[in-house]
Motif scaffolding. Sequence first.
Motif, short mmCIF file in Angstrom:
data_model
loop_
_atom_site.label_atom_id
_atom_site.label_comp_id
_atom_site.label_asym_id
_atom_site.label_seq_id
_atom_site.Cartn_x
_atom_site.Cartn_y
_atom_site.Cartn_z
N GLU A 35 1.27 -0.98 -0.25
CA GLU A 35 -0.27 0.09 -0.10
C GLU A 35 0.89 1.47 -0.35
N LYS A 36 0.55 2.34 -0.70
CA LYS A 36 1.49 3.24 -1.00
C LYS A 36 1.30 4.13 0.20
N GLY A 37 0.33 4.42 0.64
CA GLY A 37 -0.20 5.25 1.47
C GLY A 37 0.29 4.80 2.95
N ARG A 38 -0.10 5.52 3.95
CA ARG A 38 0.40 5.69 5.39
C ARG A 38 -0.74 3.95 6.07
N ASP A 39 -0.45 3.96 7.21
CA ASP A 39 -1.08 2.80 7.96
C ASP A 39 -2.28 3.12 8.74
N LEU A 40 -3.06 3.17 8.75
CA LEU A 40 -4.90 3.68 9.47
C LEU A 40 -3.71 4.49 10.80
N SER A 178 5.47 -0.68 -11.36
CA SER A 178 5.29 -1.77 -12.00
C SER A 178 4.86 -3.13 -11.95
N ILE A 179 4.22 -3.83 -12.71
CA ILE A 179 3.85 -5.09 -12.91
C ILE A 179 5.25 -5.83 -13.88
N LEU A 180 5.57 -7.42 -12.70
CA LEU A 180 6.65 -7.60 -13.40
C LEU A 180 6.45 -8.55 -14.16
N VAL A 181 7.04 -9.18 -15.55
CA VAL A 181 6.25 -9.59 -16.17
C VAL A 181 6.89 -11.46 -16.80
N GLU A 182 6.96 -12.23 -16.94
CA GLU A 182 7.53 -13.41 -17.57
C GLU A 182 6.93 -14.44 -18.12
N SER A 183 7.75 -14.76 -19.23
CA SER A 183 7.13 -16.26 -20.40
C SER A 183 5.72 -15.87 -20.29
N ALA A 185 3.61 -14.13 -18.75
CA ALA A 185 2.43 -13.59 -17.74
C ALA A 185 2.97 -13.15 -16.53
N ALA A 186 2.12 -12.89 -15.16
CA ALA A 186 2.11 -11.43 -14.26
C ALA A 186 3.36 -12.59 -13.64
N ALA A 187 3.98 -11.82 -12.95
CA ALA A 187 5.27 -12.48 -12.32
C ALA A 187 5.60 -11.55 -10.51
N GLY A 188 5.23 -10.92 -11.11
CA GLY A 188 5.53 -9.66 -9.22
C GLY A 188 5.22 -8.34 -9.44
N VAL A 189 6.00 -7.58 -9.11
CA VAL A 189 5.67 -6.50 -8.73
C VAL A 189 8.03 -5.95 -8.67
N VAL A 190 7.72 -4.00 -9.63
CA VAL A 190 9.10 -4.03 -9.32
C VAL A 190 8.12 -2.33 -8.25
N THR A 191 8.93 -1.98 -7.07
CA THR A 191 8.33 -0.58 -6.83
C THR A 191 8.96 0.50 -6.84
N GLU A 192 8.41 1.09 -6.11
CA GLU A 192 9.10 2.82 -6.75
C GLU A 192 10.73 3.15 -6.27
N GLU A 193 10.93 2.44 -5.79
CA GLU A 193 12.32 1.99 -4.54
C GLU A 193 13.16 1.27 -5.47
#
Length: 465
Positions: A35-40, A178-183, A185-193
Amino acid sequence: MSKYDCIIVGAGPAGIFCALELVRSNTGMKILMLEKGRDLPERVCPSREKKAPCFGCNSCAVVSGWGGAGAFSDGKLALSTDVGGMLGEYLDRRSFEEGIKYVHDIYLEFGAPEKIYGLERQEEIELLQKRAALAGLRLVPAPVRHMGTGRTQKILQRMQDYLKEKGVTVKTRSPVASILVESGAAAGVVTEEGEEIAARYVVCAPGRHGAEWLVKEALRLGLETTINPVDIGLRVELPAAVLEPLTDITYEAKFLFTSPTFEDRVRTFCMNPYGEVVMENTDGIITVNGHTHAEYKTENTNFALLVSKTFTEPFKEPIAYGKYIASLANMLGGGVIVQRLGDLMQGRRSTAERLAKGMVVPTLQEATPGDLSLVLPYRHFLAIIEMLQAMDQVAPGVYSRHTLLYGVEVKFYSSRLKVSGDLETGLPKLFVAGDGAGITRGLSQASLSGVVAGRAIARRVAGEL
């Protein structure tokens, strides 16, 4: 590289209910929520605390963070399948109705109140429908369970505590790039860091605040989208007594209207009896919203009037269009503009002195008195005026010179990804859910969309075991 069975992007109602469904599937999945925002507990709006104009925070505490925008909403759970989004286009009627009840039962489990408005007093509701029809309005019966802003936050906190106890990893302040793609299909994510996190399945539930990001990712991934109507309008505030004949029976009166001049579709949205008007910040654009607290009440009721416009080729930027209209109000008023209806109809701006002479005390003190006719397109402006006049025939006092108008209100969920009945996109193993995907427009359907995606993933994982 870290690896999970499922990564959920966004911790609003859709993301939370997806995680709940995966946990309860007993498949032993390793789940990560980003979640990009803060905890509750950290979601504190400085402008509200200091009763000052919006501070322009990079991540608005009101619309992002654990619980999503729903955490600071009125907490209304529609029991009807006729309102709150387009999920009915993906589910058969029986599954849809059973799903809505299932979602309500889970909210009850975590502390939602038992009472449902609009199930009783059917004769009075039918009379209201007849009066509305004579005014050219359609009153949609929509039983609703009202949680209230404060209670909603407590419920969402209990859900987080439960998920953590079940082994779900929750990371706030963790935006996804962004969304990671391999073969293929979706395979994970890349964070802004720049961190790459692998997963067998990915669910994107970024909420309205993340709708633009999701559209850009869909474009990058070559996914097909369709343009939903653009919803732009104003928030109306008036004495609670004016709408009591409706709100005492239905709590939220959902009216649909076709404007006589241009035949544009107009609807009421998010009615808040005894509530308050609030500001929201979406990527630096200040818009208006409203809610009702469970703990205390004001003397006013507020609701939105939204004009829906469906654009055709070559227009493909509904979110940008909505932001442009909102930015005009920001330019003229430094944020949200408030105007008495009487001043608007006399062709003059409202001033602090004129507001002080009115019967309605603004609950959003930070709004700037001004002239909304310089902001909205003419046909939007006229459609809203025509609907207020129609509503006045059902609830005399709506079309009063004292009625307050705040602008603008925009709903940033205007592009919808093409998905299967399981809400899987054209990219295998990538699912979407909630308002940000343009599929839902309210807590009940957003929550159910998370359930739908979660069930589909759980079935596949179970089949692979």
